[in-house]
Scaffold this motif. Structure first.
Motif, short mmCIF file in Angstrom:
data_model
loop_
_atom_site.label_atom_id
_atom_site.label_comp_id
_atom_site.label_asym_id
_atom_site.label_seq_id
_atom_site.Cartn_x
_atom_site.Cartn_y
_atom_site.Cartn_z
N UNK A 151 2.97 2.60 -7.09
CA UNK A 151 2.31 3.55 -7.98
C UNK A 151 1.48 4.58 -7.22
N UNK A 152 0.86 4.14 -6.13
CA UNK A 152 0.03 5.05 -5.31
C UNK A 152 0.78 5.61 -4.11
N UNK A 153 2.01 5.17 -3.91
CA UNK A 153 2.80 5.66 -2.78
C UNK A 153 2.26 5.19 -1.44
N UNK A 154 1.72 3.98 -1.38
CA UNK A 154 1.13 3.42 -0.17
C UNK A 154 2.01 2.30 0.36
N UNK A 155 2.33 2.38 1.66
CA UNK A 155 3.13 1.36 2.33
C UNK A 155 2.53 1.12 3.70
N UNK A 156 2.26 -0.15 4.02
CA UNK A 156 1.63 -0.49 5.29
C UNK A 156 2.36 -1.67 5.91
N UNK A 157 2.66 -1.55 7.19
CA UNK A 157 3.26 -2.63 7.97
C UNK A 157 2.34 -2.92 9.14
#
Length: 162
Positions: free
Chosen positions: A74-80
């Motif tokens: 929904x917020x367009x956040x992706x973290x690896x």
């Protein structure tokens, strides 16, 4: 490693997501399972409660290298985030991070002999943050498909550490 400012940026991205997918090696195959953050701040280390008898514990004992991924579509956040995992039964840390959500998983309470904390020391990672709405992102993809020399500009991407 990353600067204190960058750590705060990472924390701002993942603190509301709360649940990350922890990837370990089960033999030669990667295996992921959801893990719930228990801390209220981030200094380069992530903390999760676990049962000492859980398979992820034996997997991280064999190979300490792990990866955690967090996403909020929904917020367009992706973290690896990648790092090393270690098990601890430090009573002060267990007391510090104990909460009602965790209590539901450990019926023996804080003194359950199977309780432990999984400590992940983050050494590198990458994150993506969409800067615009889904409609704008679709427009960028369509524009890139029409103009074969262009790539979609949908937001920020940054690697760190390693």
């Amino acid at each position: 490693m990353s600067s204190p400012e960058h750590k705060q940026k990472i924390w701002k991205m993942i603190k509301d997501i709360q649940v990350g997918m922890l990837v370990t090696l089960d033999g030669d195959m990667p295996r992921a399972r959801p893990m719930h953050l228990v801390q209220k701040e981030y200094d380069g280390t992530l903390w999760f409660f676990t049962k000492r008898s859980a398979e992820k514990v034996s997997e991280t004992n064999r190979d300490h290298d792990v990866c955690l991924s967090f996403s909020d579509q929904d917020k367009g956040v992706y973290v690896s985030l990648s790092g090393t995992a270690n098990l601890t039964d430090d009573r002060e840390l267990i007391d510090k991070y104990w909460n009602p959500f965790i209590a539901a998983w450990f019926t023996g309470g804080k003194d359950d002999p199977d309780i432990a904390l999984l400590e992940i020391d983050v050494t590198m990672g990458e994150h993506w943050k969409a800067k615009e709405s889904k409609a704008f992102q679709l427009y960028e993809f369509a524009k890139a498909n029409v103009n074969k020399d262009a790539t979609p500009n949908v937001g920020e991407n940054e690697k760190f550490g390693g």
